[in-house]
Design a protein around this motif. Structure first.
Motif, mmCIF file in Angstrom:
data_model
loop_
_atom_site.group_PDB
_atom_site.id
_atom_site.type_symbol
_atom_site.label_atom_id
_atom_site.label_comp_id
_atom_site.label_asym_id
_atom_site.label_seq_id
_atom_site.Cartn_x
_atom_site.Cartn_y
_atom_site.Cartn_z
ATOM 1 N N PHE A 236 0.864 -1.182 0.000
ATOM 2 C CA PHE A 236 0.000 0.000 0.000
ATOM 3 C C PHE A 236 0.898 1.229 0.000
ATOM 4 C CE2 PHE A 236 -2.911 3.135 1.912
ATOM 5 C CZ PHE A 236 -4.041 2.922 1.126
ATOM 6 N N ARG A 237 0.769 2.084 -1.015
ATOM 7 C CA ARG A 237 1.669 3.222 -1.213
ATOM 8 C C ARG A 237 0.944 4.542 -1.021
ATOM 9 N NH1 ARG A 237 3.257 7.067 -4.851
ATOM 10 N NH2 ARG A 237 5.484 7.311 -5.345
ATOM 11 N N VAL A 238 1.545 5.441 -0.223
ATOM 12 C CA VAL A 238 1.048 6.805 -0.079
ATOM 13 C C VAL A 238 2.234 7.759 -0.148
ATOM 14 C CG1 VAL A 238 -0.920 6.125 1.360
ATOM 15 C CG2 VAL A 238 1.226 6.833 2.443
ATOM 16 N N GLU A 239 1.931 9.032 -0.362
ATOM 17 C CA GLU A 239 2.931 10.086 -0.275
ATOM 18 C C GLU A 239 2.503 11.063 0.814
ATOM 19 O OE1 GLU A 239 3.857 11.968 -3.973
ATOM 20 O OE2 GLU A 239 4.142 10.070 -5.054
ATOM 21 N N ALA A 240 3.479 11.593 1.532
ATOM 22 C CA ALA A 240 3.208 12.583 2.577
ATOM 23 C C ALA A 240 4.055 13.811 2.297
ATOM 24 C CB ALA A 240 3.527 12.012 3.955
ATOM 25 N N ARG A 241 3.409 14.967 2.266
ATOM 26 C CA ARG A 241 4.121 16.197 1.920
ATOM 27 C C ARG A 241 3.962 17.237 3.027
ATOM 28 N NH1 ARG A 241 5.649 16.574 -3.503
ATOM 29 N NH2 ARG A 241 5.003 14.753 -4.739
ATOM 30 N N ALA A 242 5.105 17.708 3.510
ATOM 31 C CA ALA A 242 5.175 18.819 4.452
ATOM 32 C C ALA A 242 6.034 19.898 3.794
ATOM 33 C CB ALA A 242 5.785 18.355 5.772
ATOM 34 N N PRO A 243 6.010 21.123 4.301
ATOM 35 C CA PRO A 243 6.779 22.196 3.652
ATOM 36 C C PRO A 243 8.252 21.862 3.440
ATOM 37 C CG PRO A 243 5.277 23.119 5.262
ATOM 38 C CD PRO A 243 5.196 21.631 5.422
ATOM 39 N N ASP A 244 8.873 21.183 4.411
ATOM 40 C CA ASP A 244 10.307 20.924 4.324
ATOM 41 C C ASP A 244 10.657 19.450 4.187
ATOM 42 O OD1 ASP A 244 10.938 23.680 4.647
ATOM 43 O OD2 ASP A 244 10.622 23.469 6.811
ATOM 44 N N MET A 245 9.658 18.594 4.002
ATOM 45 C CA MET A 245 9.930 17.159 3.950
ATOM 46 C C MET A 245 8.914 16.458 3.057
ATOM 47 S SD MET A 245 12.069 14.844 4.960
ATOM 48 C CE MET A 245 12.930 15.792 6.232
ATOM 49 N N LEU A 246 9.423 15.511 2.271
ATOM 50 C CA LEU A 246 8.589 14.656 1.432
ATOM 51 C C LEU A 246 8.864 13.216 1.828
ATOM 52 C CD1 LEU A 246 6.823 13.942 -1.083
ATOM 53 C CD2 LEU A 246 8.928 14.118 -2.455
ATOM 54 N N ALA A 247 7.811 12.406 1.883
ATOM 55 C CA ALA A 247 7.979 10.989 2.198
ATOM 56 C C ALA A 247 7.180 10.145 1.218
ATOM 57 C CB ALA A 247 7.530 10.692 3.621
ATOM 58 N N ILE A 248 7.786 9.050 0.785
ATOM 59 C CA ILE A 248 7.108 8.013 0.013
ATOM 60 C C ILE A 248 7.021 6.809 0.934
ATOM 61 C CG2 ILE A 248 7.051 6.703 -2.127
ATOM 62 C CD1 ILE A 248 7.182 9.763 -2.502
ATOM 63 N N HIS A 249 5.824 6.312 1.176
ATOM 64 C CA HIS A 249 5.617 5.298 2.215
ATOM 65 C C HIS A 249 4.915 4.074 1.637
ATOM 66 C CE1 HIS A 249 3.791 3.501 5.888
ATOM 67 N NE2 HIS A 249 4.870 3.979 6.473
ATOM 68 N N TYR A 250 5.539 2.910 1.837
ATOM 69 C CA TYR A 250 4.956 1.632 1.428
ATOM 70 C C TYR A 250 4.674 0.797 2.671
ATOM 71 C CZ TYR A 250 6.113 2.011 -3.602
ATOM 72 O OH TYR A 250 6.177 2.367 -4.928
ATOM 73 N N LEU A 251 3.569 0.056 2.644
ATOM 74 C CA LEU A 251 3.184 -0.784 3.774
ATOM 75 C C LEU A 251 2.726 -2.144 3.259
ATOM 76 C CD1 LEU A 251 2.708 -0.858 6.864
ATOM 77 C CD2 LEU A 251 0.404 0.028 6.430
ATOM 78 N N TRP A 252 3.376 -3.192 3.767
ATOM 79 C CA TRP A 252 3.002 -4.560 3.431
ATOM 80 C C TRP A 252 2.332 -5.197 4.646
ATOM 81 C CZ3 TRP A 252 7.325 -2.227 1.639
ATOM 82 C CH2 TRP A 252 7.680 -2.381 0.296
ATOM 83 N N ALA A 253 1.112 -5.696 4.497
ATOM 84 C CA ALA A 253 0.438 -6.440 5.563
ATOM 85 C C ALA A 253 0.803 -7.910 5.391
ATOM 86 C CB ALA A 253 -1.072 -6.250 5.473
#
Length: 325
Positions: free
Chosen positions: A273-290
Motif C-alpha cells: 500500500f503506497r502513499v505520499e506525505a508532503r510537508a513544507p520541508d519534507m517529502l515521504a514516500i511510504h509503502y506498507l506490506w500487511a
C-alpha cells in the motif's frame, strides 16, 4: 502479545542516526536461534558486535537483534549505529534532565540515571517507565562506544525480571568486531535491491535496513534516504490508509504532513500500500506490506522535497524489489 504499537517499530533515534546523530531517543541468527540463556552463557547477538549473558529464560530473537523471553514478552533490543554517532547520542545519557527531555515525547518517564561498571569503565544507565497500549513497560537503556555505537535497551513488561538481573545482564556486555555486510543483511526477514543513487548504508536492530544517497550521516537531515523495517510484534493493521497515516504522523518532520490517498502496488513480496506525505520541508514516500502472520513491513523514503522528488522513480524501484525470505 498482539497490539497496535503507538510508536514505530524502530527507535526514532535510530532512524535519525542515518540522517543526523542528533537524536530524540525513543522506545525501539539462524545458528543461535533457540539457544536457551538459562545457564548464563555468553551469547553473541547475530549481526552485531554485542555479546552478553542474558537473564534466565531469554533466547535469541528471530525477528530483531537481541533477546526475548516468550512467556513474559520481556526483551533486550540491540541497535548499532556508526561509531561517529556516539558523541552526540551519549549526551542524552549525561543526566536525568537530558534523558527526560529526550524521552518525554515517547511517553517515557525517566526515574533515574546511574553509573554502572562495564568492563572497568563507568557507563551511564537510564531507567524509566513507558506507558503504551495500557501497559507500563520498564526501561533500562545504555549506549556503548566501540567499533560501532551500540545502544542496548531492556524492556520489562513482566516484573519477574528484577532490577539486579537486568543490571547483571548489562554489566556482562562485551563488544567485538563489526559483522560483515552479508552477515548483517542475513539477519533481515526481507531482501531488496539498491537503485542508484540509493545504496545500502547500514542494518539496525536486525530488523531494519537504511539505504541512502550519502555515506555516513547527514546532519541536515534533508538528504534522501530509505528505511525498510519489519514490525517487532504481531497485530492486525486494519485499514491500510488509516494505518499509514498513523505511522507517518508519528514520524519526525511529518506530524502535520498532507497524506495522499493510497494505492495498491505490486512488488516482488506481494501487494503493498503506497502513499505520499508532503510537508513544507519534507517529502515521504511510504509503502506498507500487511503480512499473513499479522506482522507488517514498511518502507519510508524521506528527504527535502526538491532533493527527493527527482528520485521517486528510484524509490519505487527499490520498493518493488522487496521480497521476503
Amino acid at each position: 502479545m498482539s497490539m497496535m504499537p503507538t510508536r514505530d517499530t524502530l527507535p526514532e533515534f535510530a532512524k535519525h542516526a542515518v540522517a543526523s546523530p542528533i537524536v530524540i531517543l525513543a522506545l525501539l541468527l539462524a545458528s543461535l536461534l533457540g539457544i536457551s540463556a538459562a545457564h548464563a552463557e555468553t551469547v553473541q547477538v547475530p549481526g552485531t558486535t554485542v555479546s552478553m549473558d542474558p537473564p534466565e529464560g531469554f533466547e535469541i530473537s528471530d525477528t530483531f537483534a537481541g533477546f526475548q523471553q516468550l512467556k513474559t514478552s520481556n526483551s533486550i533490543l540491540v541497535v548499532e549505529m556508526p561509531k561517529e554517532a556516539y558523541s552526540e547520542i551519549s549526551t542524552i545519557f549525561e543526566s536525568q534532565d537530558s534523558a527526560a527531555s529526550a524521552l518525554a515525547s515517547q511517553g517515557i518517564t525517566v526515574t533515574g540515571v546511574s553509573s554502572i561498571d562495564i568492563n572497568g569503565e563507568a557507563v551511564n544507565l537510564v531507567q524509566g517507565v513507558q506507558s503504551a497500549q495500557g501497559l507500563e513497560v520498564g526501561k533500562y537503556l545504555m549506549v556503548l562506544d566501540g567499533n560501532m555505537t551500540a545502544m542496548i535497551t531492556i524492556n520489562v513488561i513482566d516484573d519477574s525480571l528484577s532490577e539486579s538481573e537486568a543490571i547483571d545482564a548489562l554489566q556482562s556486555v562485551t563488544l567485538g568486531t563489526p559483522a560483515s555486510l552479508e552477515e548483517q543483511l542475513g539477519q533481515l526477514i526481507f531482501k531488496y535491491q539498491d537503485a542508484a543513487p540509493f545504496v545500502h548504508n547500514q542494518v539496525m536492530a536486525g530488523s531494519a535496513a537504511s539505504i541512502s544517497t550519502f555515506e555516513g550521516t547527514d546532519p541536515s537531515g534533508k538528504k534522501p534516504f530509505i528505511i525498510i523495517t519489519n514490525s517487532l510484534s504481531s497485530f492486525e493493521l486494519g485499514d491500510l490508509q488509516a494505518a499509514s497515516e498513523m505511522m507517518l504522523a508519528q514520524t519526525a518532520d511529518l506530524q502535520d504532513a498532507e497524506v495522499s490517498t493510497g494505492e495498491i502496488v505490486e512488488s516482488a513480496g506481494g501487494d503493498a500500500f503506497r502513499v505520499e506525505a508532503r510537508a513544507p520541508d519534507m517529502l515521504a514516500i511510504h509503502y506498507l506490506w500487511a503480512r499473513p502472520d499479522n506482522n507488517y513491513l514498511r518502507l519510508a523514503a524521506m528527504g527535502a522535497p526538491d532533493l527527493l522528488e527527482p528520485l521517486i522513480a528510484q524509490v519505487d524501484t527499490v520498493a518493488k524489489s522487496v521480497s521476503f525470505r
